[in-house]
Design a protein around this motif. Structure first.
Motif, PDB file in Angstrom:
ATOM      1  N   THR A 238       0.852  -1.187   0.000  1.00  0.00           N
ATOM      2  CA  THR A 238       0.000   0.000   0.000  1.00  0.00           C
ATOM      3  C   THR A 238       0.886   1.233   0.000  1.00  0.00           C
ATOM      4  O   THR A 238       2.064   1.178   0.380  1.00  0.00           O
ATOM      5  CB  THR A 238      -0.872   0.036   1.269  1.00  0.00           C
ATOM      6  N   GLN A 239       0.265   2.346  -0.351  1.00  0.00           N
ATOM      7  CA  GLN A 239       1.023   3.592  -0.371  1.00  0.00           C
ATOM      8  C   GLN A 239       1.517   3.943   1.045  1.00  0.00           C
ATOM      9  O   GLN A 239       2.628   4.420   1.219  1.00  0.00           O
ATOM     10  CB  GLN A 239       0.125   4.701  -0.896  1.00  0.00           C
ATOM     11  N   ARG A 242       4.583   1.800   1.928  1.00  0.00           N
ATOM     12  CA  ARG A 242       5.757   2.216   1.143  1.00  0.00           C
ATOM     13  C   ARG A 242       6.265   3.583   1.592  1.00  0.00           C
ATOM     14  O   ARG A 242       7.466   3.803   1.686  1.00  0.00           O
ATOM     15  CB  ARG A 242       5.421   2.229  -0.351  1.00  0.00           C
ATOM     16  N   ARG A 243       5.326   4.471   1.903  1.00  0.00           N
ATOM     17  CA  ARG A 243       5.747   5.801   2.352  1.00  0.00           C
ATOM     18  C   ARG A 243       6.477   5.710   3.699  1.00  0.00           C
ATOM     19  O   ARG A 243       7.469   6.394   3.932  1.00  0.00           O
ATOM     20  CB  ARG A 243       4.529   6.735   2.463  1.00  0.00           C
TER      21      ARG A 243
END
Ligand code: URA
Length: 269
Positions: A238-239, A242-243
């Motif tokens: 998911t973003q 990853r962020r």
């Protein structure tokens, strides 16, 4: 050899009882069902055959004594001293010992949990799918894989890629600690919960603690940035995840660029 006989031979080989059945005559084609291994077995894999005597605790290769480990003056010495290790049950199941790899002078060290199947086959850390992502993570903060050092808590593959037990981890930990002493990294990034728990004794879940600087009480204190394991990132792509990893890596990079030691080094150049 054909029919049930070759099945018998394969079963015996699986049990480590190789050699009880004579090998095929020179020039004979390989028996059906046997594969020509692309990667030859390493010498230590041969010792898994039960015909060989079991090592005794006085065998310096199989049970490297703590003083020998502590006396290893280089990574190469250390690798030679420990790569025949059979001190915990994982040793008997490995194909290859996965020492770790990278620059002996790395300022940045990544520590994972333990080898998986690909690593066991190749004898190198993080070479499977998770390794591909780790390579991208390393590149994203401006390093080449060969400039950092990549190691693991345990050096032999746990069966079915399970988490190493605390006993297995603690058995292997002196090797990791000696690696850290020899490399003297300025920052360590731990991947997932296992290295954080086994190396630093931090029991907090990785989701809560990632991104928060920790300190390893060695060599006067080494900053440790805990982040998610790349295998977890691949599962939870998911973003948000990853962020989070990106922020953790940036923090490690920033520390390397801006901490006092970096300024001292560049001032003295
Ligand atoms: N996962 C790890 O923790 N280490 C490896 O070397 C490979 C996968």
């Amino acid at each position: 050899m054909s029919g049930p006989l070759h099945l018998w031979r394969d079963a015996l080989q699986d049990l480590g009882l190789v050699g009880l059945v004579p090998p095929p005559a020179p020039g004979a084609p390989p028996a059906a069902g046997t594969s020509q291994a692309a990667i030859p077995p390493p010498p230590e894999a041969i010792s898994r055959g039960s015909r060989l005597p079991l090592p005794s605790p006085s065998d310096p290769g199989a049970f490297p004594p703590p003083e020998t480990v502590a006396a290893a003056a280089t990574l190469e010495d250390l690798q030679n001293c420990i790569s025949g290790c059979l001190a915990c049950p994982l040793g008997a199941g490995r194909i290859r010992f996965v020492f770790g790899e990278g620059s002996p002078k790395a300022t940045l060290m990544f520590i994972g949990e333990g080898p998986g199947r690909d690593e066991d086959l190749q004898g190198r850390p993080f070479v499977g799918k998770a390794g591909e992502l780790l390579d991208k993570m390393i590149a994203a903060i401006g390093f080449q894989r060969s400039e950092v050092f990549i190691g693991n808590v345990v050096k032999c593959r746990p069966p079915d890629n399970r988490t190493p037990t605390p006993q297995e981890s603690q058995c292997c930990l002196p090797y990791l600690k000696r690696q850290i002493e020899l490399i003297r990294p300025r920052v360590i990034v731990t991947l997932g919960a296992t290295p954080l728990r086994e190396l630093l004794g931090v029991q907090t879940g990785i989701t809560r603690i990632r991104g928060q600087w920790q300190r390893l009480e060695m060599l006067g204190g080494i900053p440790v940035m805990p982040t998610f394991h790349p295998a977890y990132v691949l599962r939870q792509y998911t973003q948000e995840v990853r962020r989070a990893v990106w922020n953790d890596l940036l923090a490690a990079r920033k520390w390397l660029d801006e901490s006092p030691q970096a300024q001292q080094t560049s001032a003295s150049e």
